[in-house]
Write an enzyme that holds these catalytic residues in place. Structure first.
Site, PDB file in Angstrom:
ATOM      1  N   ARG A   1       2.482 -10.169   7.733  1.00 50.26           N
ATOM      2  CA  ARG A   1       3.874 -10.035   8.202  1.00 50.26           C
ATOM      3  C   ARG A   1       4.059  -9.206   9.465  1.00 50.26           C
ATOM      4  O   ARG A   1       5.184  -9.023   9.915  1.00 50.26           O
ATOM      5  CB  ARG A   1       4.719  -9.437   7.081  1.00 50.26           C
ATOM      6  CG  ARG A   1       4.827 -10.378   5.907  1.00 50.26           C
ATOM      7  CD  ARG A   1       5.859  -9.906   4.926  1.00 50.26           C
ATOM      8  NE  ARG A   1       5.596 -10.494   3.631  1.00 50.26           N
ATOM      9  CZ  ARG A   1       6.228 -10.172   2.519  1.00 50.26           C
ATOM     10  NH1 ARG A   1       7.156  -9.251   2.546  1.00 50.26           N
ATOM     11  NH2 ARG A   1       5.943 -10.747   1.384  1.00 50.26           N
TER      12      ARG A   1
ATOM     13  N   PRO B   1       0.812  -1.212   0.000  1.00 49.70           N
ATOM     14  CA  PRO B   1       0.000   0.000   0.000  1.00 49.70           C
ATOM     15  C   PRO B   1       0.854   1.274   0.000  1.00 49.70           C
ATOM     16  O   PRO B   1       1.669   1.480   0.889  1.00 49.70           O
ATOM     17  CB  PRO B   1      -0.810  -0.109   1.292  1.00 49.70           C
ATOM     18  CG  PRO B   1      -0.661  -1.519   1.749  1.00 49.70           C
ATOM     19  CD  PRO B   1       0.643  -1.988   1.217  1.00 49.70           C
ATOM     20  N   GLU B   2       0.674   2.078  -1.031  1.00 52.54           N
ATOM     21  CA  GLU B   2       1.271   3.406  -1.107  1.00 52.54           C
ATOM     22  C   GLU B   2       0.102   4.391  -1.146  1.00 52.54           C
ATOM     23  O   GLU B   2      -1.033   4.003  -0.895  1.00 52.54           O
ATOM     24  CB  GLU B   2       2.157   3.519  -2.357  1.00 52.54           C
ATOM     25  CG  GLU B   2       3.225   2.431  -2.410  1.00 52.54           C
ATOM     26  CD  GLU B   2       4.142   2.531  -3.624  1.00 52.54           C
ATOM     27  OE1 GLU B   2       4.279   3.630  -4.189  1.00 52.54           O
ATOM     28  OE2 GLU B   2       4.722   1.497  -4.004  1.00 52.54           O
TER      29      GLU B   2
ATOM     30  N   ARG C   1      19.020  19.108  -2.761  1.00 50.66           N
ATOM     31  CA  ARG C   1      19.417  17.763  -2.322  1.00 50.66           C
ATOM     32  C   ARG C   1      20.421  17.121  -3.243  1.00 50.66           C
ATOM     33  O   ARG C   1      20.281  17.164  -4.458  1.00 50.66           O
ATOM     34  CB  ARG C   1      18.173  16.876  -2.234  1.00 50.66           C
ATOM     35  CG  ARG C   1      17.183  17.369  -1.218  1.00 50.66           C
ATOM     36  CD  ARG C   1      17.796  17.294   0.174  1.00 50.66           C
ATOM     37  NE  ARG C   1      16.753  17.000   1.135  1.00 50.66           N
ATOM     38  CZ  ARG C   1      16.664  15.859   1.787  1.00 50.66           C
ATOM     39  NH1 ARG C   1      17.536  14.907   1.616  1.00 50.66           N
ATOM     40  NH2 ARG C   1      15.678  15.665   2.631  1.00 50.66           N
TER      41      ARG C   1
END
Length: 279
Positions: A117, A2-3, A158
């Site tokens: 999990r 799930p994102e 960055r």
DNA sequence: ATCTATTCCTGGCTGC
DNA sequence: TGCAGCCAGGAATAGA
């Protein structure tokens, strides 16, 4: 896994079932699935669901009297509504937390948190305490809300590799392994490209690609890779539309070159070595 | 700021 | 057919 699109899909599906309902008995079958919580889930008993939202990959519920619940599904977490005595046998070993749901005092269904999990977590407590959790507090902006110029400036500052940066939830909140690879492919940017060395045009393309891939995945109800399912058990469809993720050796949809798998920051990474050059 | 390694956990895969 | 060993993967954490 799930994102953002999958989590948003879950939130939208659960909302009509939860809003207005009151938490009844809570059954914690796996104490390790409860995060370093401000409070035990039992503290939610008698509180009513008032709102259900998403922030990054977190599901956030507002309950009455200032209480709240936060859920992170991580890899295999699943939330769904089930009849009180109707948890399927095949699910039973993986059910970690069960919240009773009442309407006007009457016991009805249950909200089930299932997680094979056990990487997923449920946090409960006063809303303010939940929002103060370091992981939530440090989240970067929502990728669908950050505008193009701001995104361009963020990249400029960055020096890390773009793939790792997009996965960093403090940089932008909600992207995971699937949609970073898809967005980078769509924008024709090499996953190991240094963020600050991405030019203006490519940065704008990446910003647009992230928005585009997330919106299309959302429209498709997310991607059912491994075991992601909607709260009603139905799958998402976006896995069919994936261009590179998990497609080792298949032909690139744009140039026919074989899709390659490399490892970037300990993450499996798929890209087209011809369309996405690091130059 | 950024990198690497480690931990959590289990189903599913590979190789013998 | 069975079993050992390895791997994926989000995020926290420690250490460089």
């Amino acid at each position: 896994m799930p994102e953002l699109p999958e989590v948003e899909t879950v939130v939208r599906a659960l909302r009509p079932h939860l809003i207005g309902r009151e938490v009844g008995e809570v059954d914690v079958l796996a104490p390790s699935s409860i995060g370093g919580s401000p409070m035990s889930p039992n503290a939610l008993q008698g509180k009513r669901f008032e709102a259900l939202k998403r922030r990054g990959k977190y599901i956030l519920a507002d309950l009455s009297e200032g209480m709240g619940m936060a859920v992170h599904l991580r890899m295999t977490g699943w939330l769904g509504i089930r009849p009180r005595s109707g948890i399927p046998k095949e699910d039973a070993p993986y059910v970690r937390v069960v919240f009773g749901l009442r309407r006007r005092g009457r016991e009805g269904e249950v909200l089930v948190f299932r997680d094979i999990r056990r990487f997923g977590r449920v946090w409960c407590g006063p809303r303010e305490a939940l929002l103060a959790l370091p992981a939530l507090k440090k989240l970067g902006p929502e990728p669908l809300e950050v505008d193009c110029e701001a995104f361009r400036r963020m990249l400029k500052q960055r020096r890390g590799r773009i793939k790792s940066l997009l996965l960093d939830q403090t940089f932008v909140a909600g992207l995971g392994n699937i949609y970073t690879d898809e967005a980078l492919f769509a924008a024709r940017i090499h996953p190991q490209k240094q963020a600050c060395r991405i030019g203006r045009v490519a940065a704008d393309r990446l910003h647009a690609s992230i928005g585009d891939v997330l919106r299309r995945a959302l429209d498709a109800g997310g991607s059912s890779i491994d075991d992601f399912r909607h709260p009603d058990g139905s799958p998402g469809w976006f896995q069919r539309a994936l261009q590179v993720y998990g497609r080792d050796g298949e032909a690139c949809g744009r140039c026919e070159t074989g899709i390659k798998r490399i490892v970037v920051g300990q993450r499996g990474t798929w890209f087209c070595p011809r369309c996405q050059r690091n130059g």
